[in-house]
Enzyme design. Structure first.
Site, mmCIF file in Angstrom:
data_model
loop_
_atom_site.group_PDB
_atom_site.id
_atom_site.type_symbol
_atom_site.label_atom_id
_atom_site.label_comp_id
_atom_site.label_asym_id
_atom_site.label_seq_id
_atom_site.Cartn_x
_atom_site.Cartn_y
_atom_site.Cartn_z
ATOM 1 N N TYR A 1 0.872 -1.031 -0.033
ATOM 2 C CA TYR A 1 0.005 -0.043 -0.110
ATOM 3 C C TYR A 1 0.869 1.128 -0.114
ATOM 4 O O TYR A 1 1.601 1.599 0.813
ATOM 5 C CB TYR A 1 -0.985 0.067 1.115
ATOM 6 C CG TYR A 1 -1.882 -0.849 1.325
ATOM 7 C CD1 TYR A 1 -2.163 -1.684 0.180
ATOM 8 C CD2 TYR A 1 -2.492 -1.374 2.652
ATOM 9 C CE1 TYR A 1 -3.200 -2.764 0.486
ATOM 10 C CE2 TYR A 1 -3.483 -2.253 2.850
ATOM 11 C CZ TYR A 1 -3.963 -2.741 1.416
ATOM 12 O OH TYR A 1 -4.842 -3.879 1.551
ATOM 13 N N PHE B 1 -13.452 -4.675 1.465
ATOM 14 C CA PHE B 1 -14.421 -3.937 0.618
ATOM 15 C C PHE B 1 -15.639 -4.020 1.444
ATOM 16 O O PHE B 1 -16.860 -4.368 0.713
ATOM 17 C CB PHE B 1 -14.584 -4.323 -0.940
ATOM 18 C CG PHE B 1 -13.433 -3.748 -1.696
ATOM 19 C CD1 PHE B 1 -12.449 -2.703 -1.237
ATOM 20 C CD2 PHE B 1 -13.070 -4.246 -2.770
ATOM 21 C CE1 PHE B 1 -11.261 -2.410 -1.883
ATOM 22 C CE2 PHE B 1 -11.747 -3.589 -3.697
ATOM 23 C CZ PHE B 1 -10.986 -2.741 -3.010
ATOM 24 N N PRO B 2 -15.909 -4.189 2.610
ATOM 25 C CA PRO B 2 -17.116 -4.424 3.351
ATOM 26 C C PRO B 2 -18.272 -3.227 3.051
ATOM 27 O O PRO B 2 -19.570 -3.647 3.242
ATOM 28 C CB PRO B 2 -16.637 -4.333 4.726
ATOM 29 C CG PRO B 2 -15.520 -3.496 4.811
ATOM 30 C CD PRO B 2 -14.777 -3.667 3.702
ATOM 31 N N LEU B 3 -17.703 -2.175 2.470
ATOM 32 C CA LEU B 3 -18.604 -0.960 2.112
ATOM 33 C C LEU B 3 -18.815 -1.050 0.872
ATOM 34 O O LEU B 3 -19.066 0.116 0.257
ATOM 35 C CB LEU B 3 -18.390 0.159 2.924
ATOM 36 C CG LEU B 3 -18.357 -0.020 4.197
ATOM 37 C CD1 LEU B 3 -17.763 1.453 4.772
ATOM 38 C CD2 LEU B 3 -19.762 -0.207 4.720
ATOM 39 N N GLY B 4 -18.235 -1.881 -0.087
ATOM 40 C CA GLY B 4 -18.213 -1.517 -1.601
ATOM 41 C C GLY B 4 -16.992 -1.394 -2.159
ATOM 42 O O GLY B 4 -16.685 -1.532 -3.232
ATOM 43 N N GLY B 5 -16.059 -0.878 -1.394
ATOM 44 C CA GLY B 5 -14.478 -0.400 -2.119
ATOM 45 C C GLY B 5 -14.821 0.879 -2.627
ATOM 46 O O GLY B 5 -15.377 1.704 -2.498
ATOM 47 N N PRO C 1 -18.918 2.526 -3.707
ATOM 48 C CA PRO C 1 -19.764 2.207 -2.519
ATOM 49 C C PRO C 1 -21.043 1.511 -2.917
ATOM 50 O O PRO C 1 -21.943 1.874 -3.776
ATOM 51 C CB PRO C 1 -19.755 3.730 -1.865
ATOM 52 C CG PRO C 1 -18.380 4.386 -2.467
ATOM 53 C CD PRO C 1 -18.444 3.882 -3.794
ATOM 54 N N LEU C 2 -21.496 0.935 -1.958
ATOM 55 C CA LEU C 2 -22.857 0.169 -1.923
ATOM 56 C C LEU C 2 -23.970 1.250 -2.279
ATOM 57 O O LEU C 2 -23.969 2.357 -1.574
ATOM 58 C CB LEU C 2 -23.076 -0.624 -0.587
ATOM 59 C CG LEU C 2 -22.005 -1.810 -0.381
ATOM 60 C CD1 LEU C 2 -22.373 -2.302 0.904
ATOM 61 C CD2 LEU C 2 -22.378 -2.890 -1.379
#
Length: 293
Positions: free
Chosen positions: A63, A213-217, A220-221
């Site tokens: 990163y 990516f729990p929120l869509g990465g 976003p979701l």
């Protein structure tokens, strides 16, 4: 610690961590490449996360490269005794910011030493081997050779525990036949549910599942059903998405990332949200493609 029947801590590599952790990826520059625009703000987010009780931080020396690990060291070293830092190897960054496989034994050893140096550690708590047969998602291919190289680094005392990332269920099975696997880190969220069966299998085996990516990465979701549930619960859609993951399975550990103190506080507040059964049923249908009505 327990919140309305929802377990807020879980085991990870023999330690106990809060299920809401922190992912450091977004602390790097655009495209996870180069330094952040505001290094002081990045340091403040890391310190605020730990002050709020976060004791599971996810990072990697690719990163930036090297950026997030150096920020973590500057912000938090010497580290709290209960802090578990999880890093990953198996990729390297090109000069153009590209993500390239780095699966040879030499490349993996170099990556472990880079992580050790930049984090200021003598041994890494957990190292996830990221499969790079396809940079965009899991793809079949044997992980035996690179995993054997990582096991050798573990025998040398440089790595305490081993995890897997961006892997298929057959690769998880192959990995478990070679080493003790502490965790699996794959893309998974309310809308991206390919790993439903794997989450359940790992829960039965007592292995942590850490969705990235729990929120869509980077995308976003977005869902009318999600927004409606959030409005009814007086929460944000992203908080509801995190709460759904916490209630999905007790072996799920979350590492939402942000470079904003405000978003960090919102993410951590998701741990106090209890979704009623009708909301869970509505949200479950998002991932199956069924109408939420």
């Amino acid at each position: 610690m327990n919140t309305h029947g929802i377990t807020t801590t879980a085991p990870l590599a023999g330690r106990t961590v809060n299920r809401l952790g922190y992912g450091a990826m977004q602390l790097a520059g655009p495209g996870v490449f180069g330094p952040p625009k505001d290094p002081d703000a990045a340091l403040a987010v890391l310190r605020a996360a730990v002050a709020a009780g976060v004791n599971h931080i996810d990072t990697s020396d690719f990163y930036g490269p090297h950026v997030t690990n150096r920020l973590i060291r500057e912000a938090l070293h010497p580290y709290p005794d209960d802090l578990v830092i999880v890093t990953k190897i198996g990729a390297r960054r090109g000069p153009d910011g590209s993500w390239n496989p780095a699966f040879s034994a030499e490349a993996l050893a170099n990556a472990v030493h880079d992580n050790l140096r930049n984090l200021g550690l003598d041994a890494l708590d957990i190292v996830n081997l990221r499969a790079m047969f396809d940079a965009h998602g899991p793809a079949e291919g044997s992980i035996a050779a690179p995993l054997a190289a990582l096991v050798d680094l573990q025998r040398q005392g440089l790595v305490r525990h081993i995890g897997l990332s961006n892997v298929t269920p057959p690769q998880v099975a192959e990995g478990r036949s070679i080493a003790t696997i502490a965790c699996v880190q794959n893309q998974y969220n309310l809308a991206h549910r390919d790993d439903d069966a794997l989450v359940n299998d790992l829960a039965e085996a007592g292995i942590a599942y850490v969705p990235f990516f729990p929120l869509g990465g980077f995308s976003p979701l977005q869902s009318t059903a999600l927004s409606d549930v959030a409005r009814h619960l007086e929460a944000t859609p992203m908080q509801v998405a995190l709460a759904w993951l916490l209630q999905r399975s007790p072996n799920i550990l979350l590492i939402p990332g942000t470079s904003s103190l405000g978003h960090l506080q919102e993410n951590l507040a998701a741990g106090a949200i209890v979704l009623p059964a009708d909301a869970i049923a509505t949200l479950d249908r998002i991932g199956t493609g069924a109408s939420p009505d």
